[in-house]
Design a protein around this motif. Sequence first.
Motif, short mmCIF file in Angstrom:
data_model
loop_
_atom_site.label_atom_id
_atom_site.label_comp_id
_atom_site.label_asym_id
_atom_site.label_seq_id
_atom_site.Cartn_x
_atom_site.Cartn_y
_atom_site.Cartn_z
N ASN A 334 0.71 -1.13 0.02
CA ASN A 334 -0.02 -0.10 -0.07
C ASN A 334 0.98 1.22 -0.11
O ASN A 334 0.59 2.11 -0.80
N ASN A 338 1.01 3.86 -3.06
CA ASN A 338 0.85 5.16 -2.83
C ASN A 338 1.61 6.27 -3.39
O ASN A 338 1.35 7.37 -3.62
N LYS A 393 -8.13 10.53 -4.45
CA LYS A 393 -8.14 9.84 -6.11
C LYS A 393 -9.39 9.74 -6.79
O LYS A 393 -10.56 9.63 -5.85
N GLY A 402 -6.53 2.03 1.92
CA GLY A 402 -5.29 1.51 1.96
C GLY A 402 -4.73 1.89 3.40
O GLY A 402 -4.29 0.98 4.11
#
Length: 439
Positions: A334, A338, A393, A402
């Motif tokens: 994650n 990211n 996002k 996440g």
Amino acid sequence: MNEPTSAPNRDHLAQRAERERRARKEAEKLLDEKSRALYAANKELESAHAAQKQTADQMRAVLESMPNGVVITGADRNIEYLNFVAQQMFGSTRSLASKQRLEHFLPQLESATPDGARGIAEAFDPVSTIAQRSDGTHFPVEVSAAVAGSQGQSTVWMVRDITNRTIQELRRKQLESQLSQAQRLESLGTMAGGIAHELNTPIQFVSDNTKFLSDAFRDLRSALAALQEQVGAEKAAATTAEFDLEYLNQEIPQAIAQSLDGLARIAEIVLAVKRFSHPVGSNKEDNDLNEIVRTAAMVSKNQWKCVADLDLDLASDLPRVRSNASELNQVLLNLIVNAAHAIEDAGGATRKGKIVVQTRAVSQGVEVRITDTGAGIAPEIKGRIFDLFFTTKAPGRGTGQGLSLVHTFVTKNHGGSIDVESEPGQGATFIVTLPAAGT
Ligand SMILES: Nc1ncnc2c1ncn2[C@@H]1O[C@H](COP(=O)(O)OP(=O)(O)OP(=O)(O)O)[C@@H](O)[C@H]1O
Ligand SMILES: [Mg+2]
């Protein structure tokens, strides 16, 4: 000298005096009666007033001791009264609030029902909306209202702070989502693990066969060279040219070497998938965090290779971590994804960025730093990035789950901590600290 009063005249005067005396007496009696009646009326009024005052005091005591906020508004929803709880709730005083309209504390009142604020009085159930304190902070409330006064000129608003309930609901949703995410990962892991296991055997024999072909070709080439020597260069030349042996001699070893290289990579991926699919919730083991970092970097390669280079700076003296490898894999994955997204947002597709994953032994145990050269995190959202479903996002690219999951895995399941440092426009560093095994 006056003439002496005659007898009839004297009688007349005496009668008049008698009449006047009687009339005065009558008037005095009447006055006395009226005064008594007035006194009685006054007494009655006084006791009615006292009863009314007692009722008003009781009502005020009831309003003040209510566990909910009570606000009374007049025409135009100007605030006329605010009970103790409402003052505490809104961080205001009665005198300050009396200069405000209700919308000052309940700014979204008009949109709370289809009929606006008026509709709240008609709503059967309390309506949820957002309240604003005097310092500008917000909190969730439930509002109900009742119209009072014969002409409906005042309204009594009941306001209940539902922050705790909202937090509990959020926690429940978070748990549900973590559970479903864990279940999803578990089934995904089981499937991936199964496939990886099935791939192992064919990879093994294809690798063995290719190695055999490599050795066999080397022998074949030596045999061919010996035969060429025996036949003689001139005689061998025609056959060598016909079958383009020069070319095959050069290309076959290369093709075999490339195949072996590809097979080694496939084997490495299968191993990573097997490690990744370690069943969720299984017992903790003393894991090598560097190994987990390497696996996560490889499994996520597709996500970062077009926008960034990834450097691993792994400490050789790293103590092992008592951990669930699958969960730590998720954490690393994650954070790396990211980082790649942040670099992409900063224009990584045109100018490649950098992700560095560093591991170090620290006094609290083991520290992993994931640093990127991406867009960074604006200070106003920094406190919310670990919240479940918080995302900047577009749908499809991120769900906002996440970091929430990362936080749970690191802090709750492994007793570690996670922190973030960021300079907007420069990038971000996520710092995960985990206790070393045996501590
Ligand atoms: N390295 C980073 N640089 C800049 N912003 C970041 C970084 N990591 C996370 N963020 C911000 O934190 C938000 C939340 O991240 P999180 O991982 O929880 O959700 P997501 O990435 O948006 O979606 P998901 O992980 O569920 O696919 C992101 O939308 C992004 O705005
Ligand atoms: Mg994410």
